[in-house]
Design an enzyme around this catalytic site. Sequence first.
Site, PDB file in Angstrom:
ATOM      1  N   THR A 124      47.145  44.851  39.922  1.00 39.09           N
ATOM      2  CA  THR A 124      47.303  45.581  38.661  1.00 39.09           C
ATOM      3  C   THR A 124      48.485  46.537  38.777  1.00 39.09           C
ATOM      4  O   THR A 124      49.336  46.382  39.665  1.00 39.09           O
ATOM      5  CB  THR A 124      45.987  46.319  38.303  1.00 39.09           C
ATOM      6  OG1 THR A 124      46.107  46.887  36.985  1.00 39.09           O
ATOM      7  CG2 THR A 124      45.645  47.401  39.298  1.00 39.09           C
ATOM      8  N   ASN A 125      48.582  47.512  37.889  1.00 33.71           N
ATOM      9  CA  ASN A 125      49.691  48.465  37.921  1.00 33.71           C
ATOM     10  C   ASN A 125      49.176  49.855  37.566  1.00 33.71           C
ATOM     11  O   ASN A 125      47.987  50.044  37.314  1.00 33.71           O
ATOM     12  CB  ASN A 125      50.815  48.022  36.980  1.00 33.71           C
ATOM     13  CG  ASN A 125      50.333  47.841  35.554  1.00 33.71           C
ATOM     14  OD1 ASN A 125      49.971  48.806  34.885  1.00 33.71           O
ATOM     15  ND2 ASN A 125      50.323  46.593  35.074  1.00 33.71           N
ATOM     16  N   LEU A 126      50.066  50.832  37.548  1.00 35.95           N
ATOM     17  CA  LEU A 126      49.675  52.229  37.399  1.00 35.95           C
ATOM     18  C   LEU A 126      49.631  52.724  35.957  1.00 35.95           C
ATOM     19  O   LEU A 126      49.490  53.919  35.717  1.00 35.95           O
ATOM     20  CB  LEU A 126      50.624  53.118  38.214  1.00 35.95           C
ATOM     21  CG  LEU A 126      50.631  52.877  39.731  1.00 35.95           C
ATOM     22  CD1 LEU A 126      51.676  53.762  40.407  1.00 35.95           C
ATOM     23  CD2 LEU A 126      49.247  53.145  40.315  1.00 35.95           C
ATOM     24  N   ALA A 155      50.843  47.092  29.562  1.00 36.27           N
ATOM     25  CA  ALA A 155      51.601  46.878  30.800  1.00 36.27           C
ATOM     26  C   ALA A 155      51.062  45.598  31.426  1.00 36.27           C
ATOM     27  O   ALA A 155      50.127  45.614  32.220  1.00 36.27           O
ATOM     28  CB  ALA A 155      51.433  48.066  31.742  1.00 36.27           C
TER      29      ALA A 155
END
Length: 380
Positions: free
Chosen positions: A198-200, A264
């Site tokens: 995943t991402n932030l 995102a």
Amino acid sequence: MRVLFGVTGSVAAHRGLEAARLIAKAGHEVRCILTRGATEFVRPLAFKTLVGETYTDEDFKSTLHIELAGWSECRVVAPATANIMAKVAHGIADDLLSTALLAAGPPVIFVPAMHESMWLSPATQENLRVLKSQGHTVMEPTTGDLSSGRGAGRMRSPEEIAGYVNEWARVFGSLRGKRVLVAYGPTAEPLDPVRVITNLSSGRMGVEICRAARAAGAFVTAIRGHGAAQAPAHDSYSIMTAQELGELMARLAPDHSAVIMASAVADFRPSRVSGEKIGRGESLRIELESTPDIIAGLPRKKGQVFVGFCLNDESKLVEEARSKLISKHLDIIVANDLSSPGAERAHFLIITRDKTLDLGVISKPEAAFALIRELAEIMR
């Protein structure tokens, strides 16, 4: 705009007076309601003199609460105590202010002021969650000097409150009758039953866009990514993977006037997902494959407006944003730099086919209102 301004019993009540004065000075018609506790800190006469019509519980007769609720176009409570937040969250109406707010319904702009221990208490945080889920806006307090020491719980400044109401007024009603689809937050691509890539992304920008679109009068549908906060939308969905997001957007997009893709989305996903938890080892080699470009692949209908986002280094930002605007067949693209990921403020640009608006370094709520203004102008 017609603003109903509530003041509750807090030592910060004098800052509520200044905020209401600034809102009235900006040209809005303001009517005030002071609770019994508020009158222990500030006098109704000050509000009548500096702001406009002012009411207390002594004026609570017949259908006054219904009249004020129906008259108002924007509701603000500043300062907002833990008590008034709890009342509105749970539908308790036992004085003029709480009854008027219940009659008006969301959204109400709450500006909390209280001791840090009260703000961080599980009960207050749960009421905060409930208020947001109901469609209310909360201008969360800052850390600063309090009546007893220093900590989180300090009310936002009168200038910030008035500025937010002014932004609200600039978009008010501009998207009435329109349906806006907002996708936000990160996707998460599974490696095995317990791990993901995943991402932030926090999804905060998408939440603010939903809030601004509701202020503009739109019917808002939100698609929330993995772990993102719930937005104040009329209809909500949640997804985990890019594939789930793409399928859901393809189904929902044709029924909306505008599609805002603030998600995102992971650019890559594991080409193979293990059906069992991968055990610990010295190393792990993962083969990745590209995820589809969701917004570029969505079907378009005449009159629809599509909005995308671009995040990159400042030096490459404008060039890449303009390239994506064309290649993804967008009407608007919002560009912001990644020099301070997760920061409250960032450098934002709004780019269309015929102009570039450099908004400078601003907050996410300010950027969201600017986007909705541009969207409303295009959809006029």
